[in-house]
Design a protein around this motif. Sequence first.
Motif, PDB file in Angstrom:
ATOM      1  N   ASP A  16       0.825  -1.219   0.000  1.00 43.95           N
ATOM      2  CA  ASP A  16       0.000   0.000   0.000  1.00 43.95           C
ATOM      3  C   ASP A  16       0.853   1.260   0.000  1.00 43.95           C
ATOM      4  O   ASP A  16       0.477   2.280  -0.596  1.00 43.95           O
ATOM      5  CB  ASP A  16      -0.999   0.000   1.158  1.00 43.95           C
ATOM      6  N   ASP A  17       2.029   1.195   0.644  1.00 39.96           N
ATOM      7  CA  ASP A  17       2.965   2.325   0.569  1.00 39.96           C
ATOM      8  C   ASP A  17       3.346   2.580  -0.896  1.00 39.96           C
ATOM      9  O   ASP A  17       3.411   3.721  -1.348  1.00 39.96           O
ATOM     10  CB  ASP A  17       4.264   2.025   1.324  1.00 39.96           C
ATOM     11  N   MET A 150      -0.825   8.013   8.405  1.00 34.96           N
ATOM     12  CA  MET A 150      -1.689   6.830   8.338  1.00 34.96           C
ATOM     13  C   MET A 150      -1.357   6.039   9.587  1.00 34.96           C
ATOM     14  O   MET A 150      -0.225   5.563   9.755  1.00 34.96           O
ATOM     15  CB  MET A 150      -1.401   5.954   7.100  1.00 34.96           C
ATOM     16  N   ASN A 159      -5.847  -3.771  13.242  1.00 39.04           N
ATOM     17  CA  ASN A 159      -5.510  -4.868  12.304  1.00 39.04           C
ATOM     18  C   ASN A 159      -4.373  -5.750  12.819  1.00 39.04           C
ATOM     19  O   ASN A 159      -4.025  -6.738  12.200  1.00 39.04           O
ATOM     20  CB  ASN A 159      -5.161  -4.304  10.915  1.00 39.04           C
ATOM     21  N   GLU A 165      -3.716  -0.676  15.489  1.00 42.25           N
ATOM     22  CA  GLU A 165      -3.328  -0.736  14.081  1.00 42.25           C
ATOM     23  C   GLU A 165      -1.808  -0.893  14.009  1.00 42.25           C
ATOM     24  O   GLU A 165      -1.084  -0.460  14.912  1.00 42.25           O
ATOM     25  CB  GLU A 165      -3.803   0.578  13.412  1.00 42.25           C
ATOM     26  N   PHE A 166      -1.249  -1.433  12.930  1.00 37.92           N
ATOM     27  CA  PHE A 166       0.163  -1.830  12.865  1.00 37.92           C
ATOM     28  C   PHE A 166       1.134  -0.662  13.116  1.00 37.92           C
ATOM     29  O   PHE A 166       2.067  -0.811  13.911  1.00 37.92           O
ATOM     30  CB  PHE A 166       0.478  -2.470  11.512  1.00 37.92           C
ATOM     31  N   ASN A 167       0.991   0.467  12.413  1.00 38.47           N
ATOM     32  CA  ASN A 167       1.984   1.539  12.552  1.00 38.47           C
ATOM     33  C   ASN A 167       2.091   2.036  13.998  1.00 38.47           C
ATOM     34  O   ASN A 167       3.175   2.344  14.488  1.00 38.47           O
ATOM     35  CB  ASN A 167       1.665   2.716  11.622  1.00 38.47           C
ATOM     36  N   TRP A 189      -7.094   3.372  10.582  1.00 44.77           N
ATOM     37  CA  TRP A 189      -7.449   2.094   9.970  1.00 44.77           C
ATOM     38  C   TRP A 189      -8.952   1.997   9.722  1.00 44.77           C
ATOM     39  O   TRP A 189      -9.387   1.467   8.704  1.00 44.77           O
ATOM     40  CB  TRP A 189      -6.965   0.939  10.849  1.00 44.77           C
ATOM     41  N   PRO A 240      -4.435   1.456   2.758  1.00 43.14           N
ATOM     42  CA  PRO A 240      -4.461   2.618   3.660  1.00 43.14           C
ATOM     43  C   PRO A 240      -3.497   3.747   3.298  1.00 43.14           C
ATOM     44  O   PRO A 240      -3.883   4.919   3.325  1.00 43.14           O
ATOM     45  CB  PRO A 240      -4.116   2.023   5.021  1.00 43.14           C
ATOM     46  N   ASP A 241      -2.273   3.412   2.943  1.00 43.71           N
ATOM     47  CA  ASP A 241      -1.321   4.496   2.643  1.00 43.71           C
ATOM     48  C   ASP A 241      -1.727   5.245   1.378  1.00 43.71           C
ATOM     49  O   ASP A 241      -1.550   6.467   1.281  1.00 43.71           O
ATOM     50  CB  ASP A 241       0.088   3.927   2.496  1.00 43.71           C
TER      51      ASP A 241
HETATM   52  O1  RIB Z   1      -1.910  -0.689   9.355  1.00 42.90           O
HETATM   53  C1  RIB Z   1      -1.634  -0.261   8.054  1.00 42.90           C
HETATM   54  C2  RIB Z   1      -0.285   0.374   7.982  1.00 42.90           C
HETATM   55  O2  RIB Z   1       0.704  -0.551   8.430  1.00 42.90           O
HETATM   56  C3  RIB Z   1       0.110   0.733   6.546  1.00 42.90           C
HETATM   57  O3  RIB Z   1       0.968   1.826   6.562  1.00 42.90           O
HETATM   58  C4  RIB Z   1       0.820  -0.502   6.096  1.00 42.90           C
HETATM   59  O4  RIB Z   1       1.757  -0.236   5.057  1.00 42.90           O
HETATM   60  C5  RIB Z   1       1.559  -0.896   7.342  1.00 42.90           C
HETATM   61  O5  RIB Z   1       2.739  -0.090   7.420  1.00 42.90           O
END
Ligand code: RIB
Length: 311
Positions: A16-17, A150, A159, A165-167, A189, A240-241
């Motif tokens: 997605d980046d 993001m 997620n 969320e991951f970041n 997210w 998302p990105d």
């Molecule tokens: O949770 C989504 C984010 O985490 C996005 O930036 C994806 O690329 C991951 O880095």
Amino acid sequence: MTADRRLLVDTDTGSDDAMALLLAAGSENAAIEGVTICAGNAPFDQQVENAKYTLELAGVDPPVHEGARTPLLKEHEYADDVHGESGLGELSPETDIDSADEHAVDYLVRVARENAGEFTLVCLAPLTNVALALAREPDLPDLLEEVWIMGGAAFAPGNVTPAAEFNFWADPDAARMVCARLEPTLVDWGVCVRDGTVDTEFFDRVRALDTPLARFFSDALSHVRAYNREMNGADSAAIPDALTVACLLDPDLVVESTAVGVAVDEREGLTRGALVVDESERTFDSRVELIGEADGAGFERALLETLGRGT
Ligand code: RIB
Ligand code: CA
């Protein structure tokens, strides 16, 4: 001629980046002037190659600066289950493009000081590089024109865990520091799931474009698509990105946003990385502009327009 928007993009170049970089590179009113790499989705050196490959495919060559290879304090964990081992689905590109010599954090601080008020910082990764830049330059909030992030999961399950969320989960200490100081526009997210997720019909429309960028999209997102089929029983992928950059480039895609107070839980445990939102703005000192709704159809149009070009 300087573009309307001078972008610095901090990324952990997953699929997605990469689509976010394509949108930014293809924009007529923005220019990517620098890319910084942060520990995140995939093995660090592969993230670096993913970024260089994507930028070359997009026909641009901003400097790529390597940054933090681990979070501030936590142990690093990849998201390779989602994006694939390379972070880019079926692709594991290798380029012969050199990285810039300057460390990402030194670069971010230097160019912000030299171009005060000029740059929009786009944060598409865990916020380690940005937090380190803040530590190096406490005046960073005054030196950047805007900050878009993001990250986080507001009023929605995360997620990585139900709370996060991951970041924000990958480096919650950095997320807490950055949200407390930079007053970003936040694409969380939740809005990405609601308005930034594409499905079979969209994948078919991209395949029909039959261009190099369209093929790149399909290959890069193949793993995320398969992951969602397996985990959620849906042939879809949140991007998302890319939604973050699409909204940054075209404000008309932002249907609703609100200034809210936020806090990020940096503690280890069930709520690590949780984004806590206070709509009354009374409880927390940190402020973000939280995007609550985006124009999903407009987002898809923006993607198709970019992917439909040559290179
Ligand atoms: O949770 C989504 C984010 O985490 C996005 O930036 C994806 O690329 C991951 O880095
Ligand atoms: Ca990312």
